[in-house]
Design an enzyme around this catalytic site. Structure first.
Site, PDB file in Angstrom:
ATOM      1  N   LYS A 254       1.083   2.793 -12.611  1.00  0.00           N
ATOM      2  CA  LYS A 254       2.087   3.722 -12.065  1.00  0.00           C
ATOM      3  C   LYS A 254       2.132   4.975 -12.925  1.00  0.00           C
ATOM      4  O   LYS A 254       1.936   4.888 -14.140  1.00  0.00           O
ATOM      5  CB  LYS A 254       3.483   3.083 -12.144  1.00  0.00           C
ATOM      6  N   ARG A 329       4.767  -9.410  -4.185  1.00  0.00           N
ATOM      7  CA  ARG A 329       4.486 -10.336  -3.080  1.00  0.00           C
ATOM      8  C   ARG A 329       3.618 -11.504  -3.538  1.00  0.00           C
ATOM      9  O   ARG A 329       3.675 -12.581  -2.968  1.00  0.00           O
ATOM     10  CB  ARG A 329       3.838  -9.566  -1.912  1.00  0.00           C
TER      11      ARG A 329
HETATM   12  N1  BES Z   1       8.276  -2.779  -8.072  1.00  0.00           N
HETATM   13  C1  BES Z   1       7.638  -1.957  -7.136  1.00  0.00           C
HETATM   14  C2  BES Z   1       8.555  -1.439  -6.038  1.00  0.00           C
HETATM   15  C3  BES Z   1       9.715  -0.570  -6.442  1.00  0.00           C
HETATM   16  C4  BES Z   1       9.655   0.795  -6.235  1.00  0.00           C
HETATM   17  C5  BES Z   1      10.884  -1.104  -6.939  1.00  0.00           C
HETATM   18  C6  BES Z   1      10.734   1.591  -6.564  1.00  0.00           C
HETATM   19  C7  BES Z   1      11.971  -0.305  -7.274  1.00  0.00           C
HETATM   20  C8  BES Z   1      11.877   1.056  -7.071  1.00  0.00           C
HETATM   21  C9  BES Z   1       6.502  -2.719  -6.435  1.00  0.00           C
HETATM   22  O1  BES Z   1       5.880  -3.703  -7.192  1.00  0.00           O
HETATM   23  C10 BES Z   1       5.459  -1.713  -6.077  1.00  0.00           C
HETATM   24  O2  BES Z   1       4.932  -1.111  -6.952  1.00  0.00           O
HETATM   25  N2  BES Z   1       5.218  -1.571  -4.782  1.00  0.00           N
HETATM   26  C11 BES Z   1       4.261  -0.664  -4.300  1.00  0.00           C
HETATM   27  C12 BES Z   1       3.480  -1.384  -3.220  1.00  0.00           C
HETATM   28  C13 BES Z   1       2.307  -0.656  -2.709  1.00  0.00           C
HETATM   29  C14 BES Z   1       1.240  -0.555  -3.773  1.00  0.00           C
HETATM   30  C15 BES Z   1       1.787  -1.399  -1.502  1.00  0.00           C
HETATM   31  C16 BES Z   1       4.965   0.554  -3.716  1.00  0.00           C
HETATM   32  O3  BES Z   1       6.019   0.389  -3.111  1.00  0.00           O
HETATM   33  O4  BES Z   1       4.493   1.647  -3.937  1.00  0.00           O
HETATM   34 ZN    ZN Z   2       4.285  -2.965  -8.387  1.00  0.00          ZN
END
Ligand code: BES
Ligand code: ZN
Ligand code: ZN
Length: 473
Positions: A254, A329
């Site tokens: 990230k 997931r």
């Molecule tokens: N933990 C994050 C989601 C999240 C985003 C939680 C903002 C709280 C605030 C999750 O693991 C994630 O990174 N999801 C990705 C999924 C994508 C790669 C399909 C996302 O939402 O960008």
């Molecule tokens: Zn994530």
């Protein structure tokens, strides 16, 4: 903070008086001059009037007569939060609340808002002056023990959950999370079992192990159980929470600003379902409930699982990993599959799962979806309004599940550009065979500026809704 019943009001006590607009002067605590003043303020439509007497402070709060019940209650929670700010400014540490409104529920809503506002996370602040103020006792005149129990069953579990969310990963790694859950379970009278890495390997939880692969710290899988002597459900209700103690994204790293810097909150789903079972125990609900919490962090590193990997999950199915940041997931899937052994009547998971869900509602509600009967969703929506932890239901069409099919494995962990919150839910559905509700709390779980009684940082969002839902189940 303590909640107490007060049978008699002493002459030098600080009082909060919840009252209607028209009978504001109808009280035993003020003289004629003060009554005149109260009436003039009420006529000006003031919602809160504070009177400074020699030996005490009186705070009058005017309740609303119009609007739906849940609207009135939410206004009172917010009023409770404003009164908390005033108490803090005046350094008042003990307060008694007198109710002249129509229902006891209104006083409970007000007190809930007041008490939830008293949360602080100050263990890392060294300047004593900065953490001096403490609201010590909240007394309710003529309250029943049930009313006190209700407040305790809400406020302490929410504080517990907020603490967990606010703790950085430097303290709260997966084994520590399991330990904190164990401590809580002992206190609340829950049964608890923690699977360590060996047991997780033995179970074949390939999702959890893949995400954990580059972590210097082993994963944990915590099982909490509330099974009172008598309960009304034949088969248990299983709650599952995402316990990702820190989400860097892994190799699909990230960016830091406004993304990774808040990712200590990625175990908020775990905090919510742990808080909910804690609350159910405190409220002594006659239900059999099991909470499952898979936990790890998600990091890059030499050992890290990589985009392109194909992993075998707890249920034996395979997943092609296309983005290591879609890790939630993977750990939830193993827990959902583990839940099958209980033959549950209903499975609910809570997770900070997708940025897409946060984009839909921000911190104003929970994105939910699933295949449970409509009447169960209707009940949950009602609980969302009752507690103002609102829900918006997404469609759960099979077309969104199609988007998770992989050419070289059973599923992939990444959908397309659209409907990211729903494709994640459809992915998870494959791992459960019970009626299922998925709660994506990525928006409301953690907020970066203060918002009334939700505070700032971890909110504990969803606990009050789930408790209300379970109560009415
Ligand atoms: N933990 C994050 C989601 C999240 C985003 C939680 C903002 C709280 C605030 C999750 O693991 C994630 O990174 N999801 C990705 C999924 C994508 C790669 C399909 C996302 O939402 O960008
Ligand atoms: Zn994530
Ligand atoms: Zn995550």
């Amino acid at each position: 903070m303590k909640f107490k019943t007060k049978w008699e009001i002493n002459p030098d006590e600080n009082l909060i008086i919840l009252t209607g607009k028209n009978d504001i002067a109808d009280n035993d605590y003020t003289d004629d001059k003060e009554k005149e003043y109260l009436e003039s303020m009420a006529a000006k439509d003031k919602k809160m009037v504070s009177i400074n007497q020699y030996n005490r402070r009186l705070i009058f709060v005017i309740g609303n007569t119009k609007g739906k019940k849940w609207e009135k209650h939410e206004k009172l929670r917010k009023a409770g939060s404003s009164v908390y700010d005033l108490l803090k400014r005046l350094d008042i540490k003990n307060i008694s609340i007198i109710n002249k409104l129509k229902t006891e529920e209104e006083r409970l809503a007000f007190t809930e808002g007041l008490a939830l506002s008293a949360y602080k996370f100050d263990k890392y602040i060294s300047d004593k002056k900065r953490k001096k103020y403490n609201l010590k006792t909240v007394s309710l005149e003529q309250a029943s023990s049930n009313e006190i129990k209700y407040l305790e069953s809400i406020v302490f579990p929410v504080f517990f959950a907020r603490d967990l969310v606010n703790e950085p990963v430097s303290y709260l790694d997966s084994p520590t999370l399991a330990r904190e859950l164990k401590k809580m379970a002992k206190k609340a009278g829950l049964k608890v079992k923690v699977l360590d890495k060996k047991a997780i390997e033995k179970e074949g939880m390939g999702g959890i192990l893949a995400v954990n692969q580059a972590s210097p710290v082993p994963p944990t899988f915590t099982i909490l159980e509330w099974k009172p002597e008598e309960y009304s459900n034949k088969k248990p209700i299983v709650l599952v929470g995402k316990g990702l103690v820190y989400d860097t994204g892994g190799l699909s790293l990230k960016p830091t600003q406004n993304s990774m810097d808040e990712m200590k909150c990625d175990m908020a789903g775990a905090a919510t379902v742990a808080g909910a079972i804690f609350a159910a125990a405190k409220a002594e609900l006659p239900l059999h409930i099991i909470t499952l919490i898979p936990s790890t962090d998600n990091r890059p590193g030499g050992n890290a699982y990589a985009p392109g990997d194909i992993i075998t999950m707890h249920d034996g199915s395979t997943v092609e990993v296309l983005n290591t940041d879609a890790e939630g997931r993977l750990i939830l899937a193993d827990a959902l599959s583990y839940a099958k052994r209980y033959k549950p009547e209903l499975v609910i998971d809570a997770a900070t799962l997708t940025g897409a869900a946060a984009m839909i509602l921000g911190h104003h509600g929970i994105v939910n979806m699933g295949n449970a009967p409509d009447k169960v969703f209707a009940k949950m929506e009602k609980s969302g309004l009752n507690t103002y932890e609102r829900l918006v239901r997404m469609p759960f069409w099979d077309e969104f599940g199609e988007m998770m099919k992989s050419d070289i494995a059973d599923q992939k962990n990444l959908g397309g550009r659209i409907a990211g919150a729903i494709t994640a839910g459809k992915f998870l559905e494959k791992f459960t065979d019970a009626p299922y509700i998925h709660l994506d709390i990525a928006g409301p779980a953690f907020i970066t500026s203060k918002e009334s009684y939700l505070g700032k940082g971890g909110t504990g969002y969803g606990i009050r809704m789930l408790l209300d839902f379970l109560k009415n189940y």
